[in-house]
Design an enzyme around this catalytic site. Structure first.
Site, PDB file in Angstrom:
ATOM      1  N   CYS A 177       2.039   1.168  -8.977  1.00 31.65           N
ATOM      2  CA  CYS A 177       2.877  -0.017  -9.129  1.00 31.65           C
ATOM      3  C   CYS A 177       2.021  -1.143  -9.699  1.00 31.65           C
ATOM      4  O   CYS A 177       1.769  -2.138  -9.026  1.00 31.65           O
ATOM      5  CB  CYS A 177       3.455  -0.405  -7.764  1.00 31.65           C
ATOM      6  SG  CYS A 177       4.677  -1.714  -7.842  1.00 31.65           S
ATOM      7  N   CYS A 204      -4.560  -0.822  -1.631  1.00 34.05           N
ATOM      8  CA  CYS A 204      -5.078   0.529  -1.843  1.00 34.05           C
ATOM      9  C   CYS A 204      -4.954   0.870  -3.318  1.00 34.05           C
ATOM     10  O   CYS A 204      -4.066   0.381  -4.004  1.00 34.05           O
ATOM     11  CB  CYS A 204      -4.376   1.553  -0.953  1.00 34.05           C
ATOM     12  SG  CYS A 204      -2.714   2.025  -1.442  1.00 34.05           S
ATOM     13  N   CYS A 209       0.855  -1.185   0.000  1.00 30.74           N
ATOM     14  CA  CYS A 209       0.000   0.000   0.000  1.00 30.74           C
ATOM     15  C   CYS A 209       0.888   1.231   0.000  1.00 30.74           C
ATOM     16  O   CYS A 209       2.105   1.126  -0.077  1.00 30.74           O
ATOM     17  CB  CYS A 209      -0.997  -0.005   1.159  1.00 30.74           C
ATOM     18  SG  CYS A 209      -0.315   0.236   2.783  1.00 30.74           S
TER      19      CYS A 209
END
Length: 149
Positions: free
Chosen positions: A90, A83, A11
């Site tokens: 990414c 998230c 995250c």
């Protein structure tokens, strides 16, 4: 032969959602999983995450936030973003990892009283636990089917 499934929860801040997911999978998954968490912009472990997990008898107080770069040389079976920002920043991970996205509200952004904020951490913890309750048996079946456990 025993082959642990290597999982990275990812995250943005690695302060709450990914830390709770790491603690939950480590506890619920046992030796079948090697689990880590990291963030794109690591921040201090959120004390409300620690408290919410302690209420479930899972101690994550010894965990700490880590940057994604610490794990770039490790081969993971699954990279699970928790998230949307991490997923968008990414979208793929090096090598042959399977990328999964499980989006959860950011409990660290919760507004209100302390009890209202903590309630959001509890809800997110429970949502992660529920998802893992479905995912862990599926992964264990895959290991059995491949003769790896």
């Amino acid at each position: 032969m025993h082959y642990p499934v290597r999982v990275l929860f990812l995250c943005t801040g690695n302060s709450a959602r990914s830390q709770m997911a790491e603690g939950l999978l480590r506890t619920l998954g046992g030796n079948d999983f090697e689990v880590h968490s990291a963030g794109l912009e690591p921040q201090e472990l959120n004390p409300r995450a620690v408290k919410a997990m302690a209420e479930s008898n899972i101690d994550i107080s010894g965990q700490h936030s880590k940057h994604l770069n610490e794990f770039l040389d490790i081969q993971f079976d699954y990279v699970i973003t928790v998230c949307d920002r991490a997923r968008d920043s990414c979208p793929t991970f090096p090598r042959d990892s399977e990328n999964i996205h499980w989006g959860y509200d950011d409990p660290a952004a919760a507004q209100g009283t302390e009890e209202e904020k903590l309630a959001v951490f509890r809800r997110v913890r429970n949502e992660i636990r529920q998802r893992l309750g479905i995912w862990i048996p599926v992964m264990r079946k895959k290991l059995r089917d491949r003769g790896l456990v």
